[in-house]
Design a protein around this motif. Structure first.
Motif, PDB file in Angstrom:
ATOM      1  N   VAL A  16      -4.411 -21.352  -8.339  1.00 22.89           N
ATOM      2  CA  VAL A  16      -5.660 -20.640  -8.092  1.00 22.89           C
ATOM      3  C   VAL A  16      -5.837 -19.559  -9.147  1.00 22.89           C
ATOM      4  CG1 VAL A  16      -5.584 -21.025  -5.588  1.00 22.89           C
ATOM      5  CG2 VAL A  16      -4.614 -18.920  -6.549  1.00 22.89           C
ATOM      6  N   ARG A  17      -7.083 -19.216  -9.425  1.00 19.64           N
ATOM      7  CA  ARG A  17      -7.369 -17.985 -10.169  1.00 19.64           C
ATOM      8  C   ARG A  17      -7.635 -16.921  -9.122  1.00 19.64           C
ATOM      9  NH1 ARG A  17      -7.427 -15.701 -14.602  1.00 19.64           N
ATOM     10  NH2 ARG A  17      -6.723 -17.647 -15.573  1.00 19.64           N
ATOM     11  N   TYR A  18      -6.771 -15.927  -9.121  1.00 21.87           N
ATOM     12  CA  TYR A  18      -6.842 -14.880  -8.116  1.00 21.87           C
ATOM     13  C   TYR A  18      -7.570 -13.678  -8.690  1.00 21.87           C
ATOM     14  CZ  TYR A  18      -5.309 -11.176  -4.940  1.00 21.87           C
ATOM     15  OH  TYR A  18      -5.286 -10.119  -4.074  1.00 21.87           O
ATOM     16  N   VAL A  19      -8.561 -13.184  -7.970  1.00 22.99           N
ATOM     17  CA  VAL A  19      -9.376 -12.066  -8.428  1.00 22.99           C
ATOM     18  C   VAL A  19      -9.301 -10.955  -7.389  1.00 22.99           C
ATOM     19  CG1 VAL A  19     -11.653 -11.300  -9.173  1.00 22.99           C
ATOM     20  CG2 VAL A  19     -10.929 -13.658  -9.634  1.00 22.99           C
ATOM     21  N   LEU A  20      -8.783  -9.803  -7.816  1.00 21.53           N
ATOM     22  CA  LEU A  20      -8.596  -8.641  -6.948  1.00 21.53           C
ATOM     23  C   LEU A  20      -9.435  -7.482  -7.478  1.00 21.53           C
ATOM     24  CD1 LEU A  20      -6.919  -7.007  -4.759  1.00 21.53           C
ATOM     25  CD2 LEU A  20      -5.262  -6.582  -6.585  1.00 21.53           C
ATOM     26  N   GLN A  21     -10.146  -6.809  -6.587  1.00 23.23           N
ATOM     27  CA  GLN A  21     -10.910  -5.627  -6.967  1.00 23.23           C
ATOM     28  C   GLN A  21     -10.364  -4.424  -6.214  1.00 23.23           C
ATOM     29  OE1 GLN A  21     -14.991  -7.182  -6.280  1.00 23.23           O
ATOM     30  NE2 GLN A  21     -15.332  -6.690  -8.433  1.00 23.23           N
ATOM     31  N   ILE A  22      -9.883  -3.428  -6.986  1.00 21.88           N
ATOM     32  CA  ILE A  22      -9.228  -2.267  -6.391  1.00 21.88           C
ATOM     33  C   ILE A  22      -9.311  -1.102  -7.368  1.00 21.88           C
ATOM     34  CG2 ILE A  22      -6.947  -2.864  -7.305  1.00 21.88           C
ATOM     35  CD1 ILE A  22      -5.775  -1.942  -4.598  1.00 21.88           C
ATOM     36  N   PRO A  23      -9.469   0.129  -6.894  1.00 19.21           N
ATOM     37  CA  PRO A  23      -9.504   1.268  -7.825  1.00 19.21           C
ATOM     38  C   PRO A  23      -8.145   1.495  -8.481  1.00 19.21           C
ATOM     39  CG  PRO A  23     -10.488   1.836  -5.701  1.00 19.21           C
ATOM     40  CD  PRO A  23      -9.772   0.533  -5.520  1.00 19.21           C
ATOM     41  N   ALA A  24      -8.172   2.035  -9.689  1.00 24.13           N
ATOM     42  CA  ALA A  24      -6.939   2.390 -10.394  1.00 24.13           C
ATOM     43  C   ALA A  24      -6.437   3.757  -9.962  1.00 24.13           C
ATOM     44  CB  ALA A  24      -7.174   2.377 -11.901  1.00 24.13           C
ATOM     45  N   ILE A  25      -7.277   4.506  -9.238  1.00 27.17           N
ATOM     46  CA  ILE A  25      -6.907   5.806  -8.695  1.00 27.17           C
ATOM     47  C   ILE A  25      -6.844   5.681  -7.188  1.00 27.17           C
ATOM     48  CG2 ILE A  25      -7.675   8.202  -8.373  1.00 27.17           C
ATOM     49  CD1 ILE A  25      -8.983   7.994 -11.157  1.00 27.17           C
ATOM     50  N   ARG A  26      -5.768   6.144  -6.587  1.00 25.87           N
ATOM     51  CA  ARG A  26      -5.567   5.999  -5.148  1.00 25.87           C
ATOM     52  C   ARG A  26      -4.932   7.256  -4.582  1.00 25.87           C
ATOM     53  NH1 ARG A  26      -2.733   0.894  -4.538  1.00 25.87           N
ATOM     54  NH2 ARG A  26      -3.362   0.399  -6.651  1.00 25.87           N
ATOM     55  N   GLU A  27      -4.950   7.384  -3.255  1.00 25.79           N
ATOM     56  CA  GLU A  27      -4.236   8.488  -2.594  1.00 25.79           C
ATOM     57  C   GLU A  27      -2.777   8.108  -2.413  1.00 25.79           C
ATOM     58  OE1 GLU A  27      -5.859   9.756   1.087  1.00 25.79           O
ATOM     59  OE2 GLU A  27      -7.657  10.652   0.193  1.00 25.79           O
ATOM     60  N   ASP A  28      -1.893   9.092  -2.606  1.00 30.21           N
ATOM     61  CA  ASP A  28      -0.485   8.800  -2.358  1.00 30.21           C
ATOM     62  C   ASP A  28      -0.218   8.732  -0.856  1.00 30.21           C
ATOM     63  OD1 ASP A  28      -0.169  11.384  -1.356  1.00 30.21           O
ATOM     64  OD2 ASP A  28       0.899  12.138  -3.099  1.00 30.21           O
ATOM     65  N   ASN A  29       1.002   8.433  -0.491  1.00 31.64           N
ATOM     66  CA  ASN A  29       1.326   8.173   0.912  1.00 31.64           C
ATOM     67  C   ASN A  29       1.478   9.425   1.756  1.00 31.64           C
ATOM     68  OD1 ASN A  29       1.685   5.202   1.213  1.00 31.64           O
ATOM     69  ND2 ASN A  29       3.166   5.511  -0.429  1.00 31.64           N
ATOM     70  N   LEU A  30       1.948  10.513   1.174  1.00 27.47           N
ATOM     71  CA  LEU A  30       2.410  11.639   1.982  1.00 27.47           C
ATOM     72  C   LEU A  30       1.614  12.923   1.808  1.00 27.47           C
ATOM     73  CD1 LEU A  30       6.169  10.910   1.413  1.00 27.47           C
ATOM     74  CD2 LEU A  30       5.005  10.793   3.602  1.00 27.47           C
ATOM     75  N   SER A  31       1.024  13.150   0.650  1.00 32.14           N
ATOM     76  CA  SER A  31       0.309  14.411   0.439  1.00 32.14           C
ATOM     77  C   SER A  31      -1.190  14.236   0.322  1.00 32.14           C
ATOM     78  CB  SER A  31       0.835  15.108  -0.824  1.00 32.14           C
ATOM     79  OG  SER A  31       0.509  14.357  -1.978  1.00 32.14           O
ATOM     80  N   SER A  32      -1.665  12.972   0.325  1.00 28.61           N
ATOM     81  CA  SER A  32      -3.097  12.654   0.193  1.00 28.61           C
ATOM     82  C   SER A  32      -3.678  13.157  -1.121  1.00 28.61           C
ATOM     83  CB  SER A  32      -3.886  13.226   1.377  1.00 28.61           C
ATOM     84  OG  SER A  32      -3.450  12.649   2.592  1.00 28.61           O
ATOM     85  N   GLN A  33      -2.819  13.312  -2.126  1.00 26.36           N
ATOM     86  CA  GLN A  33      -3.301  13.677  -3.449  1.00 26.36           C
ATOM     87  C   GLN A  33      -3.743  12.420  -4.194  1.00 26.36           C
ATOM     88  OE1 GLN A  33      -0.987  17.386  -5.172  1.00 26.36           O
ATOM     89  NE2 GLN A  33       0.457  15.784  -4.632  1.00 26.36           N
ATOM     90  N   LEU A  34      -4.758  12.563  -5.029  1.00 30.12           N
ATOM     91  CA  LEU A  34      -5.204  11.441  -5.843  1.00 30.12           C
ATOM     92  C   LEU A  34      -4.237  11.239  -6.998  1.00 30.12           C
ATOM     93  CD1 LEU A  34      -9.058  12.047  -5.942  1.00 30.12           C
ATOM     94  CD2 LEU A  34      -7.810  10.317  -4.633  1.00 30.12           C
ATOM     95  N   ALA A  35      -3.976   9.972  -7.314  1.00 31.25           N
ATOM     96  CA  ALA A  35      -3.030   9.646  -8.379  1.00 31.25           C
ATOM     97  C   ALA A  35      -3.555   8.476  -9.196  1.00 31.25           C
ATOM     98  CB  ALA A  35      -1.661   9.301  -7.793  1.00 31.25           C
ATOM     99  N   PHE A  36      -3.368   8.544 -10.496  1.00 32.82           N
ATOM    100  CA  PHE A  36      -3.611   7.409 -11.376  1.00 32.82           C
ATOM    101  C   PHE A  36      -2.375   6.527 -11.253  1.00 32.82           C
ATOM    102  CE2 PHE A  36      -3.411   5.277 -15.536  1.00 32.82           C
ATOM    103  CZ  PHE A  36      -4.702   4.783 -15.648  1.00 32.82           C
ATOM    104  N   ALA A  37      -2.460   5.519 -10.408  1.00 32.48           N
ATOM    105  CA  ALA A  37      -1.289   4.699 -10.064  1.00 32.48           C
ATOM    106  C   ALA A  37      -1.731   3.248  -9.999  1.00 32.48           C
ATOM    107  CB  ALA A  37      -0.692   5.153  -8.734  1.00 32.48           C
ATOM    108  N   ASN A  38      -1.335   2.454 -10.996  1.00 30.02           N
ATOM    109  CA  ASN A  38      -1.841   1.094 -11.145  1.00 30.02           C
ATOM    110  C   ASN A  38      -0.928   0.306 -12.072  1.00 30.02           C
ATOM    111  OD1 ASN A  38      -2.838   1.638 -14.004  1.00 30.02           O
ATOM    112  ND2 ASN A  38      -4.011   3.160 -12.828  1.00 30.02           N
ATOM    113  N   THR A  39      -1.409  -0.837 -12.543  1.00 29.03           N
ATOM    114  CA  THR A  39      -0.577  -1.700 -13.386  1.00 29.03           C
ATOM    115  C   THR A  39      -1.160  -1.912 -14.781  1.00 29.03           C
ATOM    116  OG1 THR A  39      -1.688  -3.693 -12.573  1.00 29.03           O
ATOM    117  CG2 THR A  39       0.253  -2.949 -11.361  1.00 29.03           C
ATOM    118  N   LEU A  40      -2.096  -1.057 -15.184  1.00 26.30           N
ATOM    119  CA  LEU A  40      -2.770  -1.263 -16.468  1.00 26.30           C
ATOM    120  C   LEU A  40      -1.797  -1.308 -17.644  1.00 26.30           C
ATOM    121  CD1 LEU A  40      -5.881   1.018 -15.912  1.00 26.30           C
ATOM    122  CD2 LEU A  40      -5.960  -1.405 -16.518  1.00 26.30           C
ATOM    123  N   LEU A  41      -0.719  -0.551 -17.573  1.00 28.28           N
ATOM    124  CA  LEU A  41       0.233  -0.476 -18.684  1.00 28.28           C
ATOM    125  C   LEU A  41       1.479  -1.322 -18.429  1.00 28.28           C
ATOM    126  CD1 LEU A  41       0.119   3.392 -19.332  1.00 28.28           C
ATOM    127  CD2 LEU A  41      -1.378   1.605 -20.240  1.00 28.28           C
ATOM    128  N   GLY A  42       1.480  -2.065 -17.349  1.00 24.70           N
ATOM    129  CA  GLY A  42       2.697  -2.711 -16.884  1.00 24.70           C
ATOM    130  C   GLY A  42       2.943  -4.096 -17.429  1.00 24.70           C
TER     131      GLY A  42
END
Length: 323
Positions: free
Chosen positions: A216-242
């Protein structure tokens, strides 16, 4: 023996005076334990102490315990409600998997960030540490978010599209692992559609385009910025550089329809490197990360792969009640 949770006690001598290193550490005390007694006698740290570090810094280093693979697995079972797995990795125990991604350097990423269910918490255990190279890199996505220009914040706050081809065995194994089924080869496209419907949300949409070969060609839409688990701070956390060691390299398309090009990747790489630290492993070390805040990678391994044994465990949900 004094045991310490060291949230940012890095371990590269030339970084000791860096302002990236935090001065506050949590001191724990456990009785002296001989290595032969480790798997049955080691005293695991309190979940509350680990969560304090994750909330404050996004990660923690545990050094000084006599860990082995079994006690590492026990630690993650204590910390997480549900353990998750990468179907492309080799299982070492029912909780831990082997990290095996060649010898080259690996770019920063959150674990399984190209999937609809990235783990909340991941942990690494170094049973045998390489004597040269192989440092794990960690980058605070909250610090990167704060350093982004207003234009980049606006760009990455909108859902980006991640698209890649998945062979039939890969998507079947993923759905089977995510849903607790043992008959991966019997997973159908209908099962895949059911899983997609169940995991779609306001911040995550995805679909598949079946291919003639069963993949299959899998297509996912999700922001590259998300809230962390414990402090609700916004974080640039993704796989763009991975990396894409076990999978086809994904295609990233921004909300405005533009592809993420090399110039943007270079800009992000330079920015993230300013907020990146190296962990020079010692035998028995455990590092625990908030996977919704901290991106990780690896420097090049400069020894034979037989001289390095690193394991990973991943989990969804946190057991806040465990003391």
């Amino acid at each position: 023996m004094q045991t310490t949770l060291m949230p940012n006690d890095l371990i590269e001598n030339d970084l000791i005076q860096s302002n990236l290193i935090k001065s506050d550490v949590i001191e724990l005390h456990t009785p002296e334990i001989l290595p032969a007694q480790a798997s049955t006698s080691v005293s695991l740290p309190r979940t509350a102490d680990i969560l304090t570090d994750l909330k404050t810094h996004g990660w923690t280093l545990l050094r000084g315990y006599q860990y082995d693979v079994e006690t590492f697995s026990q630690l993650m079972s204590q910390l997480c409600q549900t353990l998750t797995y990468d179907p492309a990795r080799q299982n070492i125990t029912s909780e831990a998997q082997k990290v095996d991604a060649g010898k080259h350097a690996i770019g920063l990423h959150i674990e399984n960030g190209n999937t609809p269910m990235p783990p909340d918490v991941i942990a690494f255990f170094s049973e045998l540490s390489a004597k040269k190279g192989s440092q794990t890199t960690i980058c605070d996505g909250h610090a990167v978010y704060q350093a982004l220009s207003p234009e980049l914040k606006a760009t990455f706050s909108q859902p980006m599209q991640i698209s890649r081809y998945l062979p039939q065995a890969i998507w079947q194994n993923y759905v089977a692992t995510a849903t607790g089924r043992a008959d991966a080869d019997q997973i159908s496209l209908d099962d895949l559609d059911t899983f997609i419907t169940a995991t779609t949300s306001k911040t995550l949409t995805h679909h598949v385009e079946p291919q003639t070969d069963g993949g299959v060609r899998y297509v996912l839409q999700i922001p590259a910025i998300r809230e962390d688990n414990l402090s609700s701070q916004l974080a640039f956390a993704n796989t763009l550089l991975g990396p894409s060691f076990n999978y086809e390299k994904p295609e990233f398309i921004l909300a405005n329809g533009q592809h993420v090009d090399d110039a943007l990747i270079d800009e992000l790489t330079q920015l993230c490197e300013k907020h990146t630290q190296d962990i020079a492993w010692q035998n028995g070390d455990v590092v625990i990360l908030d996977n919704k805040r901290i991106m990780h990678g690896r420097r090049q391994i400069d020894v034979p792969l037989t001289e390095r044994k690193l394991y990973i465990a991943m989990g969804l949900g946190i057991n806040y009640s465990n003391d």
